[in-house]
Design an enzyme around this catalytic site. Structure first.
Site, PDB file in Angstrom:
ATOM      1  N   THR A  93       0.809  -1.041  -0.093  1.00  0.00           N
ATOM      2  CA  THR A  93      -0.259  -0.093   0.167  1.00  0.00           C
ATOM      3  C   THR A  93       0.912   1.436   0.014  1.00  0.00           C
ATOM      4  O   THR A  93       1.577   1.330   0.878  1.00  0.00           O
ATOM      5  CB  THR A  93      -0.850   0.268   1.092  1.00  0.00           C
ATOM      6  OG1 THR A  93      -1.570  -1.128   1.216  1.00  0.00           O
ATOM      7  CG2 THR A  93      -1.861   1.322   1.336  1.00  0.00           C
ATOM      8  N   LYS A 168      -7.484   1.554  -2.562  1.00  0.00           N
ATOM      9  CA  LYS A 168      -7.037   1.182  -1.104  1.00  0.00           C
ATOM     10  C   LYS A 168      -7.150   2.167  -0.024  1.00  0.00           C
ATOM     11  O   LYS A 168      -7.535   1.818   1.018  1.00  0.00           O
ATOM     12  CB  LYS A 168      -5.526   0.658  -1.261  1.00  0.00           C
ATOM     13  CG  LYS A 168      -4.753   0.037  -0.213  1.00  0.00           C
ATOM     14  CD  LYS A 168      -5.546  -1.064   0.340  1.00  0.00           C
ATOM     15  CE  LYS A 168      -5.080  -1.354   1.659  1.00  0.00           C
ATOM     16  NZ  LYS A 168      -5.433  -2.507   2.494  1.00  0.00           N
ATOM     17  N   LYS A 243       0.022   5.196   8.579  1.00  0.00           N
ATOM     18  CA  LYS A 243       0.446   5.592   7.058  1.00  0.00           C
ATOM     19  C   LYS A 243      -0.619   5.757   5.976  1.00  0.00           C
ATOM     20  O   LYS A 243      -0.604   6.976   5.291  1.00  0.00           O
ATOM     21  CB  LYS A 243       1.491   4.406   6.686  1.00  0.00           C
ATOM     22  CG  LYS A 243       2.006   4.482   5.182  1.00  0.00           C
ATOM     23  CD  LYS A 243       2.687   3.268   4.654  1.00  0.00           C
ATOM     24  CE  LYS A 243       1.456   2.240   4.356  1.00  0.00           C
ATOM     25  NZ  LYS A 243       1.954   1.257   3.578  1.00  0.00           N
TER      26      LYS A 243
HETATM   27  P1  NAD Z   1       5.906  -6.067   7.147  1.00  0.00           P
HETATM   28  O1  NAD Z   1       6.702  -5.107   7.704  1.00  0.00           O
HETATM   29  O2  NAD Z   1       5.650  -7.129   7.978  1.00  0.00           O
HETATM   30  O3  NAD Z   1       6.837  -6.552   6.075  1.00  0.00           O
HETATM   31  C1  NAD Z   1       7.337  -5.961   5.141  1.00  0.00           C
HETATM   32  C2  NAD Z   1       8.830  -6.885   4.591  1.00  0.00           C
HETATM   33  O4  NAD Z   1       9.369  -6.256   3.697  1.00  0.00           O
HETATM   34  C3  NAD Z   1       9.627  -6.838   5.976  1.00  0.00           C
HETATM   35  O5  NAD Z   1       9.779  -8.469   6.229  1.00  0.00           O
HETATM   36  C4  NAD Z   1      10.798  -6.313   5.614  1.00  0.00           C
HETATM   37  O6  NAD Z   1      12.113  -6.712   5.880  1.00  0.00           O
HETATM   38  C5  NAD Z   1      10.806  -6.439   3.971  1.00  0.00           C
HETATM   39  N1  NAD Z   1      11.635  -5.344   3.333  1.00  0.00           N
HETATM   40  C6  NAD Z   1      11.690  -4.035   3.623  1.00  0.00           C
HETATM   41  N2  NAD Z   1      12.632  -3.404   2.764  1.00  0.00           N
HETATM   42  C7  NAD Z   1      13.024  -4.422   2.034  1.00  0.00           C
HETATM   43  C8  NAD Z   1      13.911  -4.376   0.926  1.00  0.00           C
HETATM   44  N3  NAD Z   1      14.571  -3.406   0.578  1.00  0.00           N
HETATM   45  N4  NAD Z   1      14.181  -5.683   0.191  1.00  0.00           N
HETATM   46  C9  NAD Z   1      13.356  -6.904   0.571  1.00  0.00           C
HETATM   47  N5  NAD Z   1      12.461  -6.822   1.632  1.00  0.00           N
HETATM   48  C10 NAD Z   1      12.392  -5.623   2.299  1.00  0.00           C
HETATM   49  O7  NAD Z   1       4.503  -5.286   6.511  1.00  0.00           O
HETATM   50  P2  NAD Z   1       3.189  -6.244   6.163  1.00  0.00           P
HETATM   51  O8  NAD Z   1       2.198  -5.928   7.360  1.00  0.00           O
HETATM   52  O9  NAD Z   1       3.360  -7.399   5.480  1.00  0.00           O
HETATM   53  O10 NAD Z   1       2.677  -5.022   5.079  1.00  0.00           O
HETATM   54  C11 NAD Z   1       3.251  -5.096   3.975  1.00  0.00           C
HETATM   55  C12 NAD Z   1       2.307  -3.970   2.977  1.00  0.00           C
HETATM   56  O11 NAD Z   1       1.039  -4.542   2.982  1.00  0.00           O
HETATM   57  C13 NAD Z   1       2.422  -2.760   3.594  1.00  0.00           C
HETATM   58  O12 NAD Z   1       2.240  -1.752   2.466  1.00  0.00           O
HETATM   59  C14 NAD Z   1       1.170  -2.674   4.334  1.00  0.00           C
HETATM   60  O13 NAD Z   1       0.427  -1.259   4.281  1.00  0.00           O
HETATM   61  C15 NAD Z   1       0.129  -3.580   3.283  1.00  0.00           C
HETATM   62  N6  NAD Z   1      -1.074  -4.401   4.158  1.00  0.00           N
HETATM   63  C16 NAD Z   1      -0.778  -4.896   5.078  1.00  0.00           C
HETATM   64  C17 NAD Z   1      -1.861  -5.283   5.841  1.00  0.00           C
HETATM   65  C18 NAD Z   1      -1.767  -6.198   7.078  1.00  0.00           C
HETATM   66  O14 NAD Z   1      -3.094  -6.563   7.560  1.00  0.00           O
HETATM   67  N7  NAD Z   1      -0.738  -6.279   7.759  1.00  0.00           N
HETATM   68  C19 NAD Z   1      -2.890  -5.478   5.108  1.00  0.00           C
HETATM   69  C20 NAD Z   1      -3.277  -4.884   3.838  1.00  0.00           C
HETATM   70  C21 NAD Z   1      -2.312  -4.326   3.338  1.00  0.00           C
END
Ligand code: NAD
Length: 297
Positions: A93, A168, A243
């Protein structure tokens, strides 16, 4: 089909696992060793770098925290190393501008790109029942749908590049405000001597019914899969909700839309984050509203 999956966190971990479960070869990469190890257990092949992961892939899926991560990962690793004809799909997102900027850089290098953020949370990511909102050229949509299918209950084309992200942030503005409304209702029910479980049973069959109540109940107990039953850990972090609410307010300010409830929700989540709860699931805001932050440990 070979899929490169970059970003194996709360959401990406389950999503990559479902790609592997569908029989696809998944080259996985994350900066976190723990996330990589988990992906390997789920049948993915860990890569030493994002560049290595994308080099042999027919499709690249990214699930990263925010716009700056997505811009950097595409500019430095995906676009220079993806093979010709690879389909690039970002499910993070992020702001509409970043999505459009990455799309045009991808297009300039001859790649088809889609912004495809998701709705559904960690449980749906693990179960393969996410809803995807897609912004892409119409001609690319069938291919996007095919790649996303093992992770999806619905794949809907919102429009051209950026339209998925627009859908979104509008959706999550509803989610942020509705979660706070549900929490206020539980806090009031409690004060009025109404058992929270009874309130849940009644409201979930009345006009107060909504996803925040019946799928993600902030009061521990009624919805087994909800983070409220796991100490508000491991769901959708307060910092992530903040965010998204900020993205919505910035978009509202730029476009001239009025979103006063969204502004209130942003202010409350900003306060909760400042108090040190940015890593908790966003439904933990119940304890702020109840005046019982002590229960969050
Ligand atoms: P998270 O922080 O658990 O996962 C993000 C991952 O990205 C981490 O494991 C991190 O190490 C990795 N990362 C960061 N920079 C990186 C790079 N340069 N190279 C490789 N890996 C890298 O976050 P999440 O909860 O999985 O959310 C991810 C996205 O999904 C966000 O944009 C969030 O807004 C969206 N989202 C989350 C949810 C939810 O319920 N958690 C629901 C819908 C959407």
């Amino acid at each position: 089909m070979q899929v490169a999956f970059i970003g194996l966190g709360n959401m990406g971990g389950g999503m990559a696992a479902n790609q592997a479960k569908a029989g696809r070869r998944v080259a996985a990469f994350d900066l976190s060793e723990a996330a990589l190890a988990k992906a390997a257990e789920a049948g993915c092949t860990p890569s030493a770098s994002a560049a290595e992961a994308v080099s042999g892939a027919d499709a690249v899926v990214t699930m990263l925290p925010a716009g700056p991560h997505v811009r950097q990962v595409y500019a430095e690793w995906v676009l220079p190393n993806a093979k010709d004809g690879a389909l690039l799909i970002d499910c993070s997102t992020i702001d509409v501008e970043s999505a459009r900027a990455v799309a045009s850089e991808a297009k300039a290098k001859g790649f088809a790109f889609a912004d495809a953020p998701v709705s559904g949370g960690v449980a749906a990511a693990a179960a393969g029942t996410l809803a995807f909102m897609v912004g892409c050229d119409e001609i690319d949509f069938a291919g996007v749908e095919e790649v996303l299918q093992p992770m999806a209950r619905a794949v809907i084309r919102a429009g051209d590049h950026g339209a998925g992200q627009a859908a979104k942030i509008c959706n999550n503005m509803v989610l942020g405000a509705s979660m706070i409304a549900v929490c206020e209702a539980f806090a009031l029910a409690e004060r009025l001597g109404l058992a929270p479980e009874r309130f849940f049973e009644i409201a979930s069959q009345s006009s107060g019914q909504c996803w925040s109540l019946t799928s993600y109940c902030p009061w521990p107990g009624p919805v087994e899969a909800a983070p409220s039953n796991r100490g508000y850990e491991g769901g959708f972090a307060v910092a992530m909700m903040l965010k998204d609410l900020k993205l919505a307010q910035e978009a509202a300010a730029r476009s001239g839309a009025a979103a006063p409830l969204g502004a209130q929700a942003e202010a409350l989540y900003a306060l909760f984050d400042k108090l040190g709860y940015g890593g908790k699931d966003f439904s933990a805001i119940l304890q702020l509203i109840r005046g019982k932050l002590g229960e969050l440990g």
